[in-house]
Design a protein around this motif. Structure first.
Motif, PDB file in Angstrom:
ATOM      1  N   LEU A  46       0.749  -1.171   0.000  1.00 20.29           N
ATOM      2  CA  LEU A  46      -0.059   0.177  -0.041  1.00 20.29           C
ATOM      3  C   LEU A  46       0.827   1.251  -0.168  1.00 20.29           C
ATOM      4  CD1 LEU A  46      -2.868  -1.216   2.629  1.00 20.29           C
ATOM      5  CD2 LEU A  46      -3.137  -0.630   0.060  1.00 20.29           C
ATOM      6  N   VAL A  60      -7.984   5.872  -2.323  1.00 22.65           N
ATOM      7  CA  VAL A  60      -8.286   4.611  -1.833  1.00 22.65           C
ATOM      8  C   VAL A  60      -8.575   3.596  -2.929  1.00 22.65           C
ATOM      9  CG1 VAL A  60     -10.394   4.768  -0.685  1.00 22.65           C
ATOM     10  CG2 VAL A  60      -8.704   3.170   0.269  1.00 22.65           C
ATOM     11  N   CYS A  61      -9.399   4.125  -3.749  1.00 20.58           N
ATOM     12  CA  CYS A  61     -10.287   3.237  -4.552  1.00 20.58           C
ATOM     13  C   CYS A  61      -9.068   2.607  -5.801  1.00 20.58           C
ATOM     14  CB  CYS A  61     -11.431   4.190  -5.428  1.00 20.58           C
ATOM     15  SG  CYS A  61     -10.799   5.584  -6.244  1.00 20.58           S
ATOM     16  N   SER A  64      -6.680  -0.150  -3.348  1.00 20.51           N
ATOM     17  CA  SER A  64      -7.268  -1.401  -2.451  1.00 20.51           C
ATOM     18  C   SER A  64      -7.180  -2.808  -3.192  1.00 20.51           C
ATOM     19  CB  SER A  64      -8.547  -0.897  -2.094  1.00 20.51           C
ATOM     20  OG  SER A  64      -9.593  -0.834  -3.266  1.00 20.51           O
ATOM     21  N   ASP A  65      -6.720  -2.920  -4.338  1.00 17.05           N
ATOM     22  CA  ASP A  65      -6.493  -4.110  -4.900  1.00 17.05           C
ATOM     23  C   ASP A  65      -5.296  -4.895  -4.535  1.00 17.05           C
ATOM     24  OD1 ASP A  65      -7.414  -6.685  -6.037  1.00 17.05           O
ATOM     25  OD2 ASP A  65      -6.745  -5.774  -8.037  1.00 17.05           O
ATOM     26  N   GLN A  70     -11.735  -4.710   1.960  1.00 19.61           N
ATOM     27  CA  GLN A  70     -11.628  -3.355   2.306  1.00 19.61           C
ATOM     28  C   GLN A  70     -11.449  -2.838   3.777  1.00 19.61           C
ATOM     29  OE1 GLN A  70     -11.253  -0.838  -0.072  1.00 19.61           O
ATOM     30  NE2 GLN A  70     -10.978   0.235   1.890  1.00 19.61           N
ATOM     31  N   VAL A  73      -7.783  -3.201   4.442  1.00 20.55           N
ATOM     32  CA  VAL A  73      -6.908  -2.198   3.462  1.00 20.55           C
ATOM     33  C   VAL A  73      -7.043  -1.010   4.663  1.00 20.55           C
ATOM     34  CG1 VAL A  73      -6.965  -0.676   1.766  1.00 20.55           C
ATOM     35  CG2 VAL A  73      -7.243  -3.199   1.284  1.00 20.55           C
ATOM     36  N   SER A  74      -8.155  -0.743   5.191  1.00 24.96           N
ATOM     37  CA  SER A  74      -8.462   0.566   5.740  1.00 24.96           C
ATOM     38  C   SER A  74      -7.513   0.436   7.232  1.00 24.96           C
ATOM     39  CB  SER A  74      -9.791   0.740   6.195  1.00 24.96           C
ATOM     40  OG  SER A  74     -10.649   1.107   4.926  1.00 24.96           O
ATOM     41  N   TRP A  94     -14.420   9.760  -1.078  1.00 23.92           N
ATOM     42  CA  TRP A  94     -13.153   8.935  -1.014  1.00 23.92           C
ATOM     43  C   TRP A  94     -12.237   9.795  -0.353  1.00 23.92           C
ATOM     44  CZ3 TRP A  94     -13.838   4.470  -3.221  1.00 23.92           C
ATOM     45  CH2 TRP A  94     -14.616   4.301  -4.134  1.00 23.92           C
TER      46      TRP A  94
END
Length: 114
Positions: A46, A60-61, A64-65, A70, A73-74, A94
């Motif tokens: 990240l 973040v969009c 995030s993969d 999700q 990720v957060s 976002w």
């Protein structure tokens, strides 16, 4: 030993190249917080995704993969923010993350050139 994150200014001011002299206790504390945050493969991916994104900022969009949910990720992005490695800004729905150039410069200086 405290585990509070150093402010971005502390990262900028810290630390001498590791091959220059031994770190002081305070410098080692700041350095350990950075390395601990980056010690997880998802967090490292990240951080790299944000740092390598155009202008060192990513929604973040866009990042995030990384093979986890999700909420995970957060969680990892929060750990990077808490360590002082990322800043964030909400824009509408976002959240955008940024790596300050001074953070990368401080990390590069600390690791030095061999």
């Amino acid at each position: 030993m405290s585990h509070t994150a150093p402010p971005l200014a502390a990262l900028d001011a810290c630390c001498p190249p590791l091959n220059e002299r031994p770190l002081s206790a305070d410098e080692a504390e700041i350095t350990a917080v950075m390395f601990k945050a980056l010690g997880d493969p998802i967090r490292l991916r990240l951080f790299s995704a944000v740092a390598s994104h155009e202008n060192g900022e990513a929604c973040v969009c866009d990042i995030s993969d990384v093979g986890v949910s999700q909420p995970t990720v957060s969680h990892h992005l929060k750990k990077l923010r808490d360590a002082g490695l990322l800043t964030s800004q909400r824009r509408g729905t976002w959240v955008f993350y940024r790596v300050e150039p001074s953070v990368l410069a401080a990390m590069g200086q600390m690791l030095g050139r061999y």
